[in-house]
Scaffold this motif. Structure first.
Motif, PDB file in Angstrom:
ATOM      1  N   GLY A 103     237.174  21.736  62.186  1.00 47.82           N
ATOM      2  CA  GLY A 103     236.512  21.493  63.465  1.00 47.82           C
ATOM      3  C   GLY A 103     235.696  20.214  63.443  1.00 47.82           C
ATOM      4  N   LEU A 104     234.974  20.000  62.356  1.00 45.95           N
ATOM      5  CA  LEU A 104     234.157  18.781  62.247  1.00 45.95           C
ATOM      6  C   LEU A 104     235.035  17.527  62.248  1.00 45.95           C
ATOM      7  CD1 LEU A 104     231.501  19.968  59.615  1.00 45.95           C
ATOM      8  CD2 LEU A 104     231.067  19.373  62.011  1.00 45.95           C
ATOM      9  N   VAL A 105     236.161  17.620  61.552  1.00 49.55           N
ATOM     10  CA  VAL A 105     237.070  16.467  61.513  1.00 49.55           C
ATOM     11  C   VAL A 105     237.605  16.177  62.919  1.00 49.55           C
ATOM     12  CG1 VAL A 105     239.312  15.668  60.653  1.00 49.55           C
ATOM     13  CG2 VAL A 105     237.683  16.752  59.089  1.00 49.55           C
ATOM     14  N   ARG A 106     237.871  17.239  63.681  1.00 47.80           N
ATOM     15  CA  ARG A 106     238.385  17.021  65.043  1.00 47.80           C
ATOM     16  C   ARG A 106     237.364  16.292  65.915  1.00 47.80           C
ATOM     17  NH1 ARG A 106     240.327  22.371  64.607  1.00 47.80           N
ATOM     18  NH2 ARG A 106     238.566  23.145  65.812  1.00 47.80           N
ATOM     19  N   ALA A 165     235.797  12.190  58.353  1.00 45.84           N
ATOM     20  CA  ALA A 165     236.724  13.151  57.747  1.00 45.84           C
ATOM     21  C   ALA A 165     236.601  13.179  56.222  1.00 45.84           C
ATOM     22  CB  ALA A 165     238.153  12.823  58.172  1.00 45.84           C
ATOM     23  N   ALA A 166     236.514  12.013  55.607  1.00 47.07           N
ATOM     24  CA  ALA A 166     236.466  11.968  54.139  1.00 47.07           C
ATOM     25  C   ALA A 166     235.225  12.692  53.619  1.00 47.07           C
ATOM     26  CB  ALA A 166     236.481  10.514  53.674  1.00 47.07           C
ATOM     27  N   LEU A 167     234.105  12.463  54.283  1.00 50.13           N
ATOM     28  CA  LEU A 167     232.861  13.126  53.876  1.00 50.13           C
ATOM     29  C   LEU A 167     233.010  14.651  53.975  1.00 50.13           C
ATOM     30  CD1 LEU A 167     229.708  13.041  53.299  1.00 50.13           C
ATOM     31  CD2 LEU A 167     229.447  13.177  55.785  1.00 50.13           C
ATOM     32  N   ILE A 208     227.014  27.625  56.045  1.00 50.10           N
ATOM     33  CA  ILE A 208     228.248  27.020  55.529  1.00 50.10           C
ATOM     34  C   ILE A 208     228.503  25.679  56.224  1.00 50.10           C
ATOM     35  CG2 ILE A 208     230.751  27.334  55.305  1.00 50.10           C
ATOM     36  CD1 ILE A 208     230.201  30.341  54.927  1.00 50.10           C
ATOM     37  N   ALA A 209     228.168  25.596  57.502  1.00 50.61           N
ATOM     38  CA  ALA A 209     228.323  24.311  58.216  1.00 50.61           C
ATOM     39  C   ALA A 209     227.441  23.240  57.578  1.00 50.61           C
ATOM     40  CB  ALA A 209     227.982  24.485  59.691  1.00 50.61           C
ATOM     41  N   ARG A 210     226.255  23.622  57.123  1.00 54.83           N
ATOM     42  CA  ARG A 210     225.370  22.650  56.448  1.00 54.83           C
ATOM     43  C   ARG A 210     225.978  22.220  55.116  1.00 54.83           C
ATOM     44  NH1 ARG A 210     221.348  26.726  57.612  1.00 54.83           N
ATOM     45  NH2 ARG A 210     220.750  26.387  59.785  1.00 54.83           N
ATOM     46  N   GLU A 211     226.608  23.175  54.414  1.00 55.66           N
ATOM     47  CA  GLU A 211     227.260  22.828  53.146  1.00 55.66           C
ATOM     48  C   GLU A 211     228.365  21.802  53.384  1.00 55.66           C
ATOM     49  OE1 GLU A 211     226.377  23.924  50.217  1.00 55.66           O
ATOM     50  OE2 GLU A 211     225.310  25.818  50.504  1.00 55.66           O
ATOM     51  N   VAL A 212     229.130  21.998  54.443  1.00 64.14           N
ATOM     52  CA  VAL A 212     230.285  21.121  54.698  1.00 64.14           C
ATOM     53  C   VAL A 212     229.847  19.809  55.339  1.00 64.14           C
ATOM     54  CG1 VAL A 212     232.474  20.915  55.954  1.00 64.14           C
ATOM     55  CG2 VAL A 212     231.833  23.105  54.930  1.00 64.14           C
ATOM     56  N   GLY A 213     228.888  19.886  56.252  1.00 66.52           N
ATOM     57  CA  GLY A 213     228.519  18.691  57.016  1.00 66.52           C
ATOM     58  C   GLY A 213     227.415  17.869  56.402  1.00 66.52           C
ATOM     59  N   GLY A 214     226.609  18.485  55.544  1.00 64.53           N
ATOM     60  CA  GLY A 214     225.509  17.754  54.918  1.00 64.53           C
ATOM     61  C   GLY A 214     224.572  17.153  55.952  1.00 64.53           C
ATOM     62  N   CYS A 258     233.486  19.885  51.572  1.00 66.23           N
ATOM     63  CA  CYS A 258     234.130  21.198  51.645  1.00 66.23           C
ATOM     64  C   CYS A 258     234.733  21.554  50.287  1.00 66.23           C
ATOM     65  CB  CYS A 258     235.204  21.196  52.738  1.00 66.23           C
ATOM     66  SG  CYS A 258     235.972  22.798  52.998  1.00 66.23           S
ATOM     67  N   ALA A 259     235.381  20.594  49.668  1.00 64.54           N
ATOM     68  CA  ALA A 259     235.983  20.845  48.349  1.00 64.54           C
ATOM     69  C   ALA A 259     234.899  21.176  47.319  1.00 64.54           C
ATOM     70  CB  ALA A 259     236.793  19.622  47.914  1.00 64.54           C
ATOM     71  N   GLU A 260     233.789  20.440  47.384  1.00 61.45           N
ATOM     72  CA  GLU A 260     232.682  20.713  46.455  1.00 61.45           C
ATOM     73  C   GLU A 260     232.121  22.125  46.677  1.00 61.45           C
ATOM     74  OE1 GLU A 260     231.064  16.087  46.199  1.00 61.45           O
ATOM     75  OE2 GLU A 260     229.855  17.618  47.207  1.00 61.45           O
ATOM     76  N   PHE A 261     231.993  22.501  47.957  1.00 61.59           N
ATOM     77  CA  PHE A 261     231.481  23.844  48.268  1.00 61.59           C
ATOM     78  C   PHE A 261     232.433  24.906  47.733  1.00 61.59           C
ATOM     79  CE2 PHE A 261     231.642  27.469  51.285  1.00 61.59           C
ATOM     80  CZ  PHE A 261     230.398  28.010  51.025  1.00 61.59           C
TER      81      PHE A 261
END
Lengths: 369, 322
Positions: free
Chosen positions: B169-172, B178-180, B50-56, B185-188
């Motif tokens: 967490g990634l945004v922090r 943050a935008a990425l 899931i982290a890969r999905e969000v962080g690419g 995350c929304a796409e996932f």
């Protein structure tokens, strides 16, 4: 004859007890799970330190006069209080309650990280001399301590009060490689068989380095070397004012990660050597090695070989120990152990059988590796 | 009495001073930005997926526990501390699932950025509706989880709150991205929503709703709730304690009533006892993966549920399945 009969019946009874417990009885269904929520039901746990008790009940039989005279004993109940102090540090206190009263077995504050990959501990802690010494008596597989560990580091192991600094050393292979330095007040000559501080300046200095090498997901090797120096025990000052101890340890572990709760193997070998600071002081030492194999989910069998000189040099002993261990759950371990020690000076054997039941109540703690 | 050994005293003082200086330095050390992919260390493969999905491409996510391992019993190997030492983000399942191994690793990693309470620490359960929180906790019930059942990733709908916790967490730790992270995350969540609808439809076509099952451990409570299965008993009723012969006998008698559709077990347990129970009762045994990367073909969170449904369908028709 009577002693042999008692010894035999003791072993038979202990094995029967293990078998009976392993056979199990009727198990009631656990209570139905409770409510659904996104918040813990018991928030008080968060503010309080984790409090737990590790204790062990022990029974001894045999003709080994060096062991306690009591056939049954609760040698120690260890109360642990552990918690983060703030985002930077934590505190771990272990109070040992035994027949001699309550004492701080370990009590230290840990500063978790400082620049360069360092960490520091302040307080009373078990010395990083070898690997076995770090374990609390109740946590080890054995009812006794290996002969060399007891002869050189004391029956309770070597602890000091002071400061520890440790770093992880960056390296191209990206393997775990640590360096530890400790300095503190050495245990007095009643607690330590080799050290005997007399003044405030008689501190113990210790260094250790270890390397952890994973071979694959299930097999790894941990190698360590340690060195300690402090003012000699009064009985050893003829060999020099200071006593230097060195230790080398090797730990090999295997576990099938796909069946992690069913099979495992632990092999550990540790060598200890000591020498006084005098020019003509002899080098003496000891070695022990053991293997514990988990052959079923709740069962382990193991053996240990010992050899040790006395720090004073008048005695050399060899020993062998075998154990059978049953673990009803993660929080309880029962074992039957047989030990024979041969004194080469007097050419006599001492035999002992142990039954040990270690238990842990309180929150689930982290498992040391 | 002899005067204190001057060399020893000087060494001790120098050592103490070095420790104190280093400790004080930690308080004033400035944070630094890193242009390389963010190192994300997760406890399980599901969280890493899931982290890969969000962080690419912006993250490099690695799990400490392999997909085929029992996440309750992972050894806290020192080599994991080396991985954690340079991590920007640490993500755990939480609810005490990793209590036996993760705290020691975090304490030994010497990385203040990922300690509990620090910006780089994420408990993925924070936004999840956790079930089975016990009213009373006693070790007589086995190794129960006092903060509720931690196997929540096996309800696919929980992939969304997990992703949001990781996104936060990634945004922090990398606010410039943050935008990425928010877009990914929304796409996932959008893709997951469609997939959940597809799996629900598949569950309906298989007739899962209301079917009674027996599971080995309590890993399947969330999956059962998501797809309206009814878990009527467990092979191991007290977590972490092997079942007694009496319980097995009672369980076999219960399953012989004929209303249990499946016996479900995780593939890190020994299958011999469940196979024997299956043979004695005629209830099909299905041995299922519980995590991403349990098998080479399960590379994403979506693959995991596709694989589960691919196994459950044939198993319901009868026969033992792997």
């Amino acid at each position: 004859m009577l002693r042999t009969a008692f010894f035999t019946s003791w072993i038979t009874s202990s094995l029967a007890l293990l078998s009976a417990l392993a056979a199990g009885g009727a198990i009631a269904q656990p209570p139905t799970a409770g409510s659904d929520s996104t918040t813990p039901a018991t928030s008080a746990w968060i503010a309080n330190p984790a409090i737990s008790v590790i204790g062990w009940f022990q029974s001894v039989a045999g003709n080994d006069h060096t062991l306690p005279a009591e056939a049954f004993a609760l040698p120690e109940a260890e109360l642990a209080f552990q918690s983060a102090i703030d985002p930077h540090s934590r505190a771990d206190f272990f109070l040992a309650a035994g027949p001699e009263g309550l004492e701080v077995e370990e009590g230290y504050l840990t500063w978790l990280a400082f620049p360069g990959g360092g960490q520091a501990k302040f307080g009373k802690f078990r010395a990083d001399l070898g690997k076995f010494n770090r374990g609390h008596p109740g946590e080890t597989s054995f009812a006794d301590r290996p002969l060399a560990a007891a002869a050189w580091l004391g029956e309770e192991g070597l602890a000091l009060t002071g400061v520890t600094a440790s770093i992880l050393i960056p390296n191209p292979a990206a393997i775990y490689w640590d360096l530890i330095a400790q300095v503190g007040s050495a245990p007095d000559s009643l607690a330590s068989p080799v050290f005997g501080p007399e003044r405030r300046g008689d501190v113990l200095v210790l260094g250790r380095t270890s390397v952890f090498i994973p071979f694959d997901e299930g097999t790894d090797l941990h190698l360590g070397a340690s060195y300690a120096s402090a003012r000699s025990h009064p009985a050893l000052r003829s060999d020099g004012e200071r006593t230097r101890l060195g230790a080398a340890d090797l730990t090999l572990r295997w576990k099938n990660p796909r069946r992690s709760i069913y099979r495992s193997l632990l092999i550990q070998v540790e060598m200890l050597g000591g020498r006084g600071s005098g020019d003509l002081a002899p080098v003496r030492g000891g070695v022990y090695g053991y293997a514990v194999y988990q052959f079923a989910r709740q069962w382990k069998a193991g053996a240990r070989l010992d050899r040790s000189d006395s720090p004073g040099g008048h005695e050399r002993v060899h020993g062998v120990l075998a154990l059978l261990q049953y673990q009803p759950s993660e929080f309880s371990t029962l074992s039957v152990q047989l030990r024979r020690v041969h004194d080469r000076v007097t050419d006599t054997d001492r035999e002992a059988a142990f039954f040990k039941w270690t238990f842990n109540i309180g929150p689930h703690g982290a498992h040391p590796y | 009495m002899r005067p204190p050994d001057a060399t020893t005293r000087a060494r001790a003082l120098a050592f103490g001073a070095a420790v104190l200086l280093g400790t004080c330095g930690a308080l004033v050390a400035p944070a630094r930005s890193d242009p390389k992919p963010l190192s994300v260390i997760t406890t399980t493969e599901d969280l890493a997926a899931i982290a890969r999905e969000v962080g690419g491409e912006r993250v490099r996510a690695i799990a400490l526990c392999r997909g085929y391992q029992d996440p309750h019993f992972v050894d806290a190997k020192p080599s994991y501390m080396v991985q954690l030492r340079n991590a920007a983000l640490f993500v755990q399942v939480g609810r005490d699932l990793e209590i036996g191994w993760a705290p020691g690793l975090l304490n030994g990693a010497r990385n203040p950025r990922i300690l509990p309470g620090a910006p780089g620490f994420v408990d993925a359960s924070a936004q999840v509706q956790v079930i089975e929180i016990p009213q009373t906790v006693s070790r007589s019930q086995g190794d129960v989880h006092p903060y509720g059942n931690p196997h929540y990733w096996l309800d696919p709908a929980n992939g969304a709150p997990i992703a949001r916790a990781i996104r936060d967490g990634l945004v922090r730790v990398s606010p410039a991205d943050a935008a990425l992270f928010e877009r990914r995350c929304a796409e996932f969540e959008s893709r997951l929503g469609a997939a959940v609808a597809r799996w629900k439809a598949e569950a309906r076509s298989l007739g899962l709703a209301g079917r009674k099952v027996v599971t080995y451990h309590r890993s399947w409570s969330y999956f059962a709730r998501a797809f309206d299965l009814e878990v009527v008993d467990f092979v191991e009723p007290r977590p972490g304690i092997p079942p007694s012969p009496n319980h097995v006998q009672d369980l076999v008698a219960r399953m012989k009533r004929g209303d249990v559709a499946l016996l479900v077990m995780e593939d890190f347990f020994d299958p011999r006892l469940p196979r024997r129970i299956s043979e004695q009762t005629g209830v099909p045994l299905v041995i299922l993966p519980t995590s991403v990367a349990d098998e080479p073909a399960i590379r994403t969170y979506f693959d995991l549920f596709d694989r589960l449904f691919a196994a459950i369908g044939p198993a319901l028709e009868g026969g033992t399945r792997r």
